[in-house]
Structure formats: structure tokens, C-alpha cells
Scaffold this active site. Structure first.
Site, PDB file in Angstrom:
ATOM      1  N   GLY A 225       0.790  -1.224   0.000  1.00 49.59           N
ATOM      2  CA  GLY A 225       0.000   0.000   0.000  1.00 49.59           C
ATOM      3  C   GLY A 225       0.823   1.275   0.000  1.00 49.59           C
ATOM      4  N   TYR A 314      38.898   6.177  29.488  1.00 48.56           N
ATOM      5  CA  TYR A 314      39.838   7.248  29.178  1.00 48.56           C
ATOM      6  C   TYR A 314      39.080   8.428  28.568  1.00 48.56           C
ATOM      7  CZ  TYR A 314      39.528   5.636  24.327  1.00 48.56           C
ATOM      8  OH  TYR A 314      39.060   5.265  23.085  1.00 48.56           O
ATOM      9  N   HIS A 332      45.099   9.975  13.823  1.00 46.96           N
ATOM     10  CA  HIS A 332      45.264  11.206  14.591  1.00 46.96           C
ATOM     11  C   HIS A 332      46.623  11.242  15.285  1.00 46.96           C
ATOM     12  CE1 HIS A 332      44.678   9.479  18.655  1.00 46.96           C
ATOM     13  NE2 HIS A 332      43.754   8.699  18.092  1.00 46.96           N
ATOM     14  N   CYS A 350      42.621   3.275  17.084  1.00 47.89           N
ATOM     15  CA  CYS A 350      42.964   4.325  16.131  1.00 47.89           C
ATOM     16  C   CYS A 350      44.356   4.087  15.538  1.00 47.89           C
ATOM     17  CB  CYS A 350      42.921   5.691  16.805  1.00 47.89           C
ATOM     18  SG  CYS A 350      41.248   6.192  17.300  1.00 47.89           S
TER      19      CYS A 350
END
Length: 405
Positions: A225, A314, A332, A350
Site C-alpha cells: 500500500g 579514558y 590522529h 585508532c
């Protein structure tokens, strides 16, 4: 089609859709006139009264135009109005003035009142009135862009759509999509879930490509529908190829510009040893793409459930952050790991670098640029964890299309 039959002066046809014929209204058909014609129009002797009937009922798709036709004369004036909004519908006459076609986008679940005046060869005018009703869907599934088209992008660009309803007829919906690229490249769609679908080429986009995404789902029944909502389109510009290859065994990141090595940076990826208090936190393997950048950011483990007071918590300020997954992976700066960058993986997932290298990557890599991670010791990056689409083989990607086979 709304048919105005038996007019003595001019027969008008309001084309809406096709199928069985049904009369408008109950006691008095909408748009019906007697032998005297419209108000103020003289009777023409021997001319039978006119009635208005629908050919195909009154459930016009809003993507289709309202069409008014004159037979035995020309159209002098056509006015189509949505009384629910008070808005007039724009349209255009054909060069011979026998057909008027609406040019505005219609609305769902709306009634449009039509007033048309036609003139026969003798100059006698007659006015006819009728109504057009558009379909009333059970729901409207509207798409939104998976990736905004603002800016330019790397060769790992992933585009796609997110709907606000579950899609049951994925094949019909997928047929309404169109992706074109210059230069032309082979590509395909992959359904991530009931509401989300991604598109990528077989290989990375060619540097300098222009990619256009268009949908034409509006007005189309798409199962359960539901009908398609407002269409979207976007044009993406792909810049030079920037690909970083990060190796967890060599602890190096190599950056390639249009295939040429331009920089090598020591790194420390996520630790694989089950070291207290957090245990192993390996970087995900597989092809990542840049999702965004932040020059300064507080890296807080509470964002993934390890909060203050928990073992392994941390919260530390980090600089020159290039995000490559939704799970908090970044390239980073991390001055605390400089001593082991290039020799050991000790991070929380990371890719750590010194200030100079981190700033270079931050300045150089942008959304859609590629970071290929190998030998990290981690699981494969998932498709819903950023842009893990490239980790899926091309054959598996093709199988994820609703039109496969």
C-alpha cells in the site's frame, strides 16, 4: 480519463487514467450539465444533455498529468484548482489548442476541480466541469541521500538512499533509481536493510569523475500500500585519487596520490594482545573511507560504553583527527605512543601518528578518500560501520541487488 460525453457544441475529455468507466458522484454527476449547457450558455436544439464519466475510476497517480481534450473544436480556457489548498494547477495548451496538459506536480489524496471552456467552429462556447481524484496511499516512503552532495569526494565515495518506511517491493524501487557517471563505470546497488540501499562501482571511482544519482519513485506503488515519496537527485564530483595503505605488520602508512607514493608515516594501530584493563582493541581490517575530520577532539571511551569508573576508561584531547569508521577509528596525533609508532600496536583502535604526519594526513585526506587497513589482527569492517562497502566482494555486492539474476 474523465469523459464529457454528448456535447452539442464541443465534447471535452479530461484524461486521468485508463480502465473501466464509472460515473462521478451519485445523485448528480460532478460536472454534469443539462441540455441548456453551462450557466448562461444557450440551448442548441436537438442536442442531448451531457454527462461526465470516469474512464478508469478516479485514482490518478500524482506523477501523471491531468489532460483535458476538446473534440470538435478548440479549448478557450482551462482552470484546474485544488480546493484543499486553494492552489491553481499550471498547464500548457497544445499548438492546435485541442489539448491542455498540467505541468505542476500533483499531490496524493487530493481532489482537483476542472473547469474547461471549448469553442466549436461556429464560435459557440460551452463550459464543462469535472473532478480528478489522486490516489490515497496507505503510506508514502520518502528517500533521503545517504551522502550529502556538498563538496567534492575521494575515489572511495559511497552513495545511496535511506527511506523512512520499510520497503517490501525492493525490485520496483530499485528500477526507479538511475546512476550515471562520466566517464562511464560499472556499478551496482546493494540493499543494506529494509530501508537503506547503497551504490558503488566495481572498482574505485576514476579520479575526476562526475556521478549523478536520480530517483523517479514518486507516484509509484512500491508494495504494502506504499507509494514513493518526493524524488531526490544529487551530483557528486570526485577529485584526485588519494589512497592510504596501513599495514599492521610493518606499522607503516603509505599514502599514494594518483597511484604514486608520496609519503610514508610510522603508526601504531589497535593492540591485539588481551592486555588489562581493556583487553584487545584491534583496528578493523579492510577498506575504510574518510567520513569526516575534526582538528581537535576529546576521545572519550564513554561514547562506546566504557565510562568513568569503569576499567579502561579514558578521556583525552587529541589533534588532527581523520575519522574512518562509525566505531570511533581515527587517524590522529598521539604523542604518548610516538616511541612505539613504527614498531608496535598499542592503541585503542585508532591509527596513531606524530604531529607532523597527523597534520599532513588531516590537511590532505578528505571525505571519500581511501584508507586500506591490512594485517591489523581485527575483524573485517562491517558495511554499517562507516563505509565498509568496499570490503564486500563484487560478486557478493551484485547478489545484494533486488534485481540480481
Amino acid at each position: 480519463m474523465i469523459r464529457i460525453a454528448g456535447l452539442g457544441l464541443v465534447a471535452l475529455l479530461l484524461a486521468a487514467c485508463s480502465g473501466e468507466t464509472g460515473t462521478v458522484g451519485a445523485a448528480q454527476p460532478a460536472g454534469a450539465i443539462g441540455a441548456a449547457g453551462a450557466a448562461g450558455t444557450p440551448t442548441v436544439p436537438g442536442v442531448p444533455a451531457a454527462t461526465v464519466a470516469f474512464e478508469g475510476g478516479d485514482q490518478l497517480s500524482p506523477k501523471d498529468p491531468i489532460v483535458v481534450k476538446a473534440s470538435g473544436g478548440t479549448l478557450q480556457a482551462v482552470a484546474v484548482t485544488n480546493p484543499q489548498t486553494g492552489n491553481a494547477v499550471k498547464g500548457e495548451l497544445s499548438p492546435d489548442k485541442t489539448t491542455w496538459t498540467s505541468s505542476d506536480r500533483l499531490r496524493y489524496a487530493s481532489t482537483y476541480q476542472v473547469v474547461a471552456t471549448a469553442v466549436n467552429q461556429a464560435g459557440a462556447a460551452t463550459e464543462q466541469r469535472g473532478e480528478v481524484h489522486t490516489v490515497k496511499p496507505a503510506g508514502v516512503a520518502t528517500p533521503a541521500l545517504f551522502q550529502s552532495a556538498s563538496g567534492d569526494f575521494g575515489v572511495g565515495l559511497i552513495i545511496g538512499l535511506k527511506f523512512d518506511h520499510d520497503i517490501t517491493d525492493k525490485a520496483t524501487v530499485e528500477k526507479s533509481f538511475k546512476v550515471t557517471s562520466s566517464p562511464a563505470q560499472e556499478g551496482g546497488w546493494y540493499w543494506v536493510g529494509k530501508r537503506e540501499v547503497h551504490f558503488r562501482p566495481k572498482d574505485y571511482w576514476k579520479a575526476g569523475s562526475t556521478v549523478k544519482l536520480e530517483t523517479t519513485t514518486f507516484g509509484t506503488p512500491i508494495g504494502g500500500g506504499l507509494y514513493g515519496g518526493q524524488d531526490v537527485s544529487a551530483t557528486y564530483k570526485v577529485h584526485d585519487s588519494w589512497i592510504a595503505k596501513a599495514d599492521g605488520k610493518t606499522h607503516q602508512i603509505k599514502a599514494f596520490h594518483n597511484g604514486q607514493l608520496v609519503r610514508t608515516a610510522p603508526t601504531s594501530m589497535g593492540k591485539t594482545a588481551d592486555t588489562p584493563p581493556r583487553g584487545a582493541t584491534p583496528t578493523f581490517n579492510g577498506t575504510h573511507t574518510v567520513l569526516g575530520k575534526e582538528d581537535h577532539k576529546i576521545m572519550d571511551s564513554c561514547t562506546y560504553g566504557v565510562c568513568e569508573g569503569d576499567p579502561g576508561y579514558y578521556s583525552a584531547p587529541e589533534n588532527w583527527n581523520v575519522r574512518i569508521s562509525n566505531d570511533g577509528e581515527y587517524l590522529h596525533e598521539n604523542l604518548k605512543t610516538v616511541g612505539v609508532q613504527g614498531s608496535d600496536n598499542v592503541s585503542n583502535g585508532c591509527l596513531n601518528m606524530n604531529t607532523e604526519n597527523a597534520k599532513w594526513f588531516f590537511d590532505t585526506f578528505n571525505v571519500g578518500d581511501v584508507v586500506e587497513v591490512t594485517n591489523s589482527g581485527g575483524p573485517q569492517l562491517a558495511i554499517n560501520n562507516g563505509h565498509g562497502d568496499w570490503a564486500i566482494s563484487w560478486s557478493a555486492w551484485q547478489a545484494g541487488s533486488a534485481l540480481h539474476g
